[in-house]
Every structure is written in structure tokens, then in C-alpha cells.
Design an enzyme around this catalytic site. Structure first.
Site, PDB file in Angstrom:
ATOM      1  N   ASN A   9      10.466  -0.036   1.408  1.00  0.00           N
ATOM      2  CA  ASN A   9      10.378  -0.376  -0.011  1.00  0.00           C
ATOM      3  C   ASN A   9      10.017   0.904  -0.761  1.00  0.00           C
ATOM      4  O   ASN A   9       8.868   1.331  -0.743  1.00  0.00           O
ATOM      5  CB  ASN A   9       9.307  -1.458  -0.224  1.00  0.00           C
ATOM      6  N   TRP A  10      11.031   1.491  -1.373  1.00  0.00           N
ATOM      7  CA  TRP A  10      10.794   2.764  -2.072  1.00  0.00           C
ATOM      8  C   TRP A  10       9.993   2.569  -3.351  1.00  0.00           C
ATOM      9  O   TRP A  10       9.498   3.528  -3.931  1.00  0.00           O
ATOM     10  CB  TRP A  10      12.133   3.438  -2.408  1.00  0.00           C
ATOM     11  N   LYS A  11       9.889   1.339  -3.839  1.00  0.00           N
ATOM     12  CA  LYS A  11       9.243   1.052  -5.129  1.00  0.00           C
ATOM     13  C   LYS A  11       9.862   1.961  -6.204  1.00  0.00           C
ATOM     14  O   LYS A  11      11.059   2.243  -6.128  1.00  0.00           O
ATOM     15  CB  LYS A  11       7.721   1.218  -5.009  1.00  0.00           C
ATOM     16  N   HIS A  97       7.118  -9.545  -4.623  1.00  0.00           N
ATOM     17  CA  HIS A  97       6.170  -8.509  -4.189  1.00  0.00           C
ATOM     18  C   HIS A  97       4.881  -8.655  -5.012  1.00  0.00           C
ATOM     19  O   HIS A  97       4.931  -8.995  -6.201  1.00  0.00           O
ATOM     20  CB  HIS A  97       6.778  -7.115  -4.380  1.00  0.00           C
ATOM     21  N   GLU A  99       3.093  -6.556  -6.372  1.00  0.00           N
ATOM     22  CA  GLU A  99       3.066  -5.743  -7.604  1.00  0.00           C
ATOM     23  C   GLU A  99       3.805  -6.448  -8.731  1.00  0.00           C
ATOM     24  O   GLU A  99       3.434  -6.338  -9.908  1.00  0.00           O
ATOM     25  CB  GLU A  99       3.675  -4.354  -7.308  1.00  0.00           C
ATOM     26  N   GLU A 169       2.032  -9.478   3.157  1.00  0.00           N
ATOM     27  CA  GLU A 169       1.464  -8.217   2.692  1.00  0.00           C
ATOM     28  C   GLU A 169       0.096  -8.475   2.055  1.00  0.00           C
ATOM     29  O   GLU A 169       0.026  -8.826   0.864  1.00  0.00           O
ATOM     30  CB  GLU A 169       2.386  -7.581   1.646  1.00  0.00           C
ATOM     31  N   GLY A 175      -1.038   0.362   0.054  1.00  0.00           N
ATOM     32  CA  GLY A 175      -1.272   1.668  -0.551  1.00  0.00           C
ATOM     33  C   GLY A 175      -2.715   2.144  -0.440  1.00  0.00           C
ATOM     34  O   GLY A 175      -3.101   3.114  -1.086  1.00  0.00           O
ATOM     35  N   SER A 215       0.170  -0.500   4.397  1.00  0.00           N
ATOM     36  CA  SER A 215      -0.241   0.711   5.117  1.00  0.00           C
ATOM     37  C   SER A 215       0.285   0.775   6.552  1.00  0.00           C
ATOM     38  O   SER A 215      -0.419   1.212   7.452  1.00  0.00           O
ATOM     39  CB  SER A 215      -1.765   0.871   5.080  1.00  0.00           C
ATOM     40  N   GLY A 236       5.909   0.817   2.481  1.00  0.00           N
ATOM     41  CA  GLY A 236       5.953   1.552   1.221  1.00  0.00           C
ATOM     42  C   GLY A 236       5.880   3.048   1.464  1.00  0.00           C
ATOM     43  O   GLY A 236       6.860   3.689   1.841  1.00  0.00           O
ATOM     44  N   GLY A 237       4.690   3.620   1.288  1.00  0.00           N
ATOM     45  CA  GLY A 237       4.496   5.066   1.333  1.00  0.00           C
ATOM     46  C   GLY A 237       5.170   5.773   2.500  1.00  0.00           C
ATOM     47  O   GLY A 237       5.858   6.786   2.309  1.00  0.00           O
TER      48      GLY A 237
END
Ligand code: 13P
Length: 253
Positions: A9-11, A97, A99, A169, A175, A215, A236-237
Site C-alpha cells: 500500500n503505497w498510500k 483503510h 486512514e 490492521e 506506521g 509495521s 505500508g512503509g
């Protein structure tokens, strides 16, 4: 056998050129996926076509959108419909998601509409659920995620629930570098599967992929994905760094 999935997930990260380079670097690793494995890149809308053309040559590599509208079409400036995604041959879409729930006010009932839109246009929703730190600390996380599933997914019939991928999640792990332990992940995934089994039967529940997100890193993916009810991750990251995501792909069962 249910799919084992590494989903990136590049966001809202990377320029177009950085995205292209990242995909090139990942494909340079030449990882052949087994039939039961899948890698999915959830990229920003303007990168969907580029990512689709990079992935379509390679078996079991797929592209996903990060969101879609709950509406069919019309005067909704700035929105992107599931039908539009379908017309680009995009077969997956992240739905719900945390977010989007937090910053864009997406509710369980709105998400049930988005799930319906996806299914109507043959797009597999990657449906996200997960609790905040406050909910975990009060010990009601199991009931909380169960409600998320019930209010957004349990209107689906047996045929359609089979088309869903679930991503657990925990918000406190996103994150933050604070990963759920593999025991915590396994416990929740087993709970989610039992909730699905109660609603739809064991046969269906055992075929639904449940990904862990929060994470996931190159150095913890193997242990997390090794849990019996964890079928890969939504990352993500670490999905923005080629060598890390390559290692995560290699950690799939
Ligand atoms: P991080 O891997 O950066 O914690 O993000 C997880 C996530 O939100 C994936 O959707």
C-alpha cells in the site's frame, strides 16, 4: 487453498518516476510466485495504468486501487468509480483503510456500499478492519472487529463473501514501528476466521485470505506470515523500499 498475499500500500507516496523505478527494482529480483501466491501493488490512481502494464506480463502480480466511490457515476467531483477501475482492468481495491475511516469519515455502512460497487464490477475488495489502541486497552477488540465485518460484509451471500480479501490492521501498529506480536496477530486472525465460520460455515471461512497489516518489515514478515491464520500482509512503509519488499515477498508461505 487460500491465497498467500504480499500487498503493497503505497498510500500517498512516491512520484510517478519513483514508482516506476521501485517496480523495476522489485521485478529485477525475478521472484517467481507459486500458484497460491500473489503480490498486489495498491498505487495512487494516476499510476494504475503504468502499474498494470508492468504487472500484466508477470504471473500472479496484480494492481489495486486504494479506494473507490460508493456511487455508480454522476456529479461527484474528484471521485473514482469501481466501473472506471474495471474499465482499466484493475481487479483489486483496498476498502475501508483506517486512514480513510479516520480522515474521511468512512463508516461501516458506507463501506458496505463500496464493497458492493467493487463486486458489481468484478473487483476484489481488500477489506480492512482493526481497532485503535484505546479499544485494545479496554479489551473489546474482538467485538469491535466483529462489528466491522458484520456491518460491512455480512449482507453478502456465500458466493460473494468468497471474493473478499480481509486485512486486519490494528491502528496502533500502523506506521508506528510497533508490530503486533505474532501471537497477537494469530489470535485475532483465528478470531476473524471463527466469526466468518459462524456466519458462512467452515468451508468458506478456511478459503478466505486474511492479511496482517501494521509495521510489517523485512525482519518480521517471516514470523508473522508463518502463523497458521496469517495469509500474508498489507504493507505500508516497507513496501516503498525495493529490497525490503522483495524480502517480504520471499517471506510468503
Ligand atoms: P505500515 O506498514 O507503514 O505500518 O502501514 C500499514 C498499512 O497501513 C498498510 O495498509
Amino acid at each position: 487453498m487460500r491465497k498467500q498475499i504480499a500487498a503493497a500500500n503505497w498510500k500517498m507516496n512516491l512520484t510517478f518516476q519513483q514508482g516506476e523505478k521501485l517496480l523495476d527494482d522489485i521485478f529485477d529480483a525475478g521472484i517467481d510466485l507459486a500458484t497460491h501466491q500473489q503480490v498486489i501493488f495498491a498505487v495512487p490512481f494516476p499510476y494504475l495504468l503504468m502499474t498494470r502494464s508492468e504487472t500484466e506480463e508477470v504471473k500472479n502480480y496484480e494492481v489495486a486501487a486504494q479506494n473507490c466511490s460508493d456511487k455508480d457515476s454522476g456529479a461527484y467531483t474528484g471521485e473514482v468509480s469501481a466501473e472506471m477501475l474495471h474499465s482499466l482492468a484493475v481487479n483489486f481495491c483496498i476498502i475501508g483503510h483506517s486512514e480513510r475511516r479516520e480522515y474521511f469519515g468512512e463508516t461501516n455502512s458506507l463501506l458496505s456500499e463500496k464493497v458492493n460497487q467493487c463486486l458489481k464490477f468484478n473487483i476484489t475488495p481488500i477489506f480492512c478492519c482493526g481497532e485503535s489502541l484505546a479499544i485494545r486497552e479496554s479489551g473489546i477488540q474482538n467485538e469491535f472487529v466483529q462489528t466491522q465485518l458484520r456491518e460491512s460484509l455480512f449482507h453478502l451471500n456465500e458466493e460473494n463473501i468468497k471474493r473478499i480479501v480481509i486485512a486486519y490492521e490494528p491502528i496502533w501498529a500502523i506506521g508506528t514501528g510497533k508490530t503486533a506480536s505474532s501471537a497477537q496477530a494469530q489470535e485475532m486472525h483465528a478470531h476473524l476466521r471463527s466469526v466468518l465460520a459462524k456466519q458462512y460455515g467452515n468451508g468458506i471461512a478456511k478459503d478466505i485470505s486474511i492479511l496482517y497489516g501494521g509495521s510489517v518489515k523485512a525482519n518480521n514478515a517471516k514470523e508473522l506470515f508463518g502463523c497458521p491464520d496469517v495469509d500474508g500482509g498489507l504493507v505500508g512503509g516497507a513496501s516503498l523500499v525495493a529490497k525490503d519488499f522483495i524480502e517480504i515477498i520471499r517471506s510468503l508461505k
